[in-house]
Design an enzyme around this catalytic site. Structure first.
Site, short mmCIF file in Angstrom:
data_model
loop_
_atom_site.label_atom_id
_atom_site.label_comp_id
_atom_site.label_asym_id
_atom_site.label_seq_id
_atom_site.Cartn_x
_atom_site.Cartn_y
_atom_site.Cartn_z
N LYS A 50 8.56 90.64 109.63
CA LYS A 50 8.26 91.05 108.26
C LYS A 50 9.46 91.79 107.69
CE LYS A 50 5.29 94.20 105.89
NZ LYS A 50 4.59 95.41 106.06
N LYS B 6 9.30 94.85 112.02
CA LYS B 6 9.09 95.19 110.62
C LYS B 6 10.27 96.01 110.13
CE LYS B 6 6.01 97.68 107.58
NZ LYS B 6 4.67 98.26 107.43
C1 PBG Z 1 1.82 99.41 105.49
C2 PBG Z 1 2.24 98.05 105.09
C3 PBG Z 1 3.24 97.68 104.16
C4 PBG Z 1 3.15 96.29 104.05
C5 PBG Z 1 2.14 95.87 104.92
N1 PBG Z 1 1.60 96.98 105.56
C6 PBG Z 1 4.16 98.48 103.33
C7 PBG Z 1 5.26 99.26 103.92
O1 PBG Z 1 5.48 99.27 105.12
O2 PBG Z 1 5.93 99.92 103.14
C8 PBG Z 1 3.98 95.45 103.12
C9 PBG Z 1 3.36 94.15 102.75
C10 PBG Z 1 3.94 93.51 101.53
O3 PBG Z 1 4.93 93.97 100.92
O4 PBG Z 1 3.37 92.48 101.16
N2 PBG Z 1 2.62 100.07 106.38
#
Ligand code: PBG
Length: 318
Positions: free
Chosen positions: A242, A189
């Site tokens: 992601k 991520k």
């Molecule tokens: C929480 C989380 C996030 C997303 C999924 N879980 C946001 C972040 O890490 O700032 C993003 C999902 C999206 O943008 O669709 N940590």
């Protein structure tokens, strides 16, 4: 001559030789449930992915099941922001609501993170000197995950990127008798500019600084592999990249290194990119959405988390 055209002449020929195909069984539909909300609220760029009050969640799930959705990813937004000691009561009611409607037909993954609970908006706790409090963070994540599983969640999806969380969650779930509850780890991520609509939806924007101290740097594939191998070694069942569309180069390599199924999360900014292009008349939304899913599949994604999962049947996916 025409060799590359010959098998493109009809839809049946194109289907015959398509290297990838997939259906609704591989798509995961996010849901946002917000404590204390009076009525559904639209999120800019996310189409029909509203922020939902608990009272509207069940009906949404029923409609989604009718549209052929089988997998859901639940994001819970509690009303109170706290420093620590988070309460999973609202989340548990939301999980029970989804499972009461969907039963075995709805596989429910619950995003497990601290950023919509913390007053700081960060995915971890900080100590009095402003440094990350890792043991405290892991304890909070584990108690949330355990409560989610107790309430009926089918799977836990940690999205926080803190070191050691998969091992800690696995041990906690096992000790609580949830040894068959899988962990879908957001293993690669990145710190990204594509999470904008989500942070509106989940009320989780960091109040100070950013997430670069714990999310991955987009310039480095090495860290994405290392983080994924770490999650696999700690006992993750499924991995994920992601943002999905901008990480397609990593999917096959992560799969080869870990032997685990690797999904792709088409994140809020990526999805909004498509809805906004269509709104300006610059793209056919349905065609662009399908194209984006096929590309992630072609890159090796085992499953796709997407705000468009509930549209897949209308787009012709079986
Ligand atoms: C929480 C989380 C996030 C997303 C999924 N879980 C946001 C972040 O890490 O700032 C993003 C999902 C999206 O943008 O669709 N940590």
């Amino acid at each position: 001559m025409k060799r590359l055209q010959r098998l493109k002449a009809t839809a049946a020929l194109r289907d015959l030789v398509a290297e990838v195909g997939f259906g609704r069984a591989q798509l995961v539909q996010p849901l946002f449930v917000v404590e204390g909300l009076a009525a559904p609220e639209a999120v800019p760029g996310l189409g029909d992915n509203d922020r939902l009050p608990l009272a509207a969640l069940g009906a949404r799930v029923t409609r989604d099941l009718e549209a052929g959705v089988r997998q859901f990813m639940l994001f819970v937004v509690p009303a109170a922001k706290q420093a620590r000691g988070f309460d999973a009561g609202f989340a548990s009611r939301a999980i029970e609501t989804v499972k009461a409607r969907g039963g075995d037909a709805a596989t429910l993954w619950v995003d497990t993170c601290l950023c919509s609970h913390t007053a700081s908006g960060h995915c971890c706790l900080h100590d009095s000197r402003g440094r990350q409090d890792l043991p405290g963070t892991l304890a909070e994540l584990a108690s949330l995950a355990r409560a989610y599983a107790d309430a009926g969640a089918d799977g836990i999806a940690p999205s926080d990127m803190n070191d050691g969380r998969v091992a800690h969650l696995r041990a906690t779930l096992d000790a609580a008798g949830h040894d068959l509850v899988p962990i879908m780890s957001y293993s690669a991520k990145f710190a990204s500019g594509f999470y904008g609509p989500f942070r509106v939806a989940a009320d989780s924007a960091p109040q100070h600084g950013d997430r670069r101290g714990y999310q991955l740097d987009v310039r480095s594939a090495r860290d994405a592999y290392a983080a994924s191998e770490r999650c696999a070694a700690e006992g993750a069942d499924l991995l994920m990249v992601k943002p999905g569309m901008s990480s397609i180069d990593l999917i096959a390599g992560i799969g080869a290194r870990t032997g685990l199924p690797v999904g792709a999360y088409q994140v809020s900014g990526e999805y909004a990119g498509l809805t906004l292009l269509a709104r300006e008349g610059l793209a056919n939304f349905d065609a662009a959405l399908l194209e984006s899913w096929y590309v992630m599949r072609r890159a090796g994604a085992a499953f796709i988390v997407t705000y468009g999962a509930r549209l897949a049947g209308a787009l012709g996916l079986s």
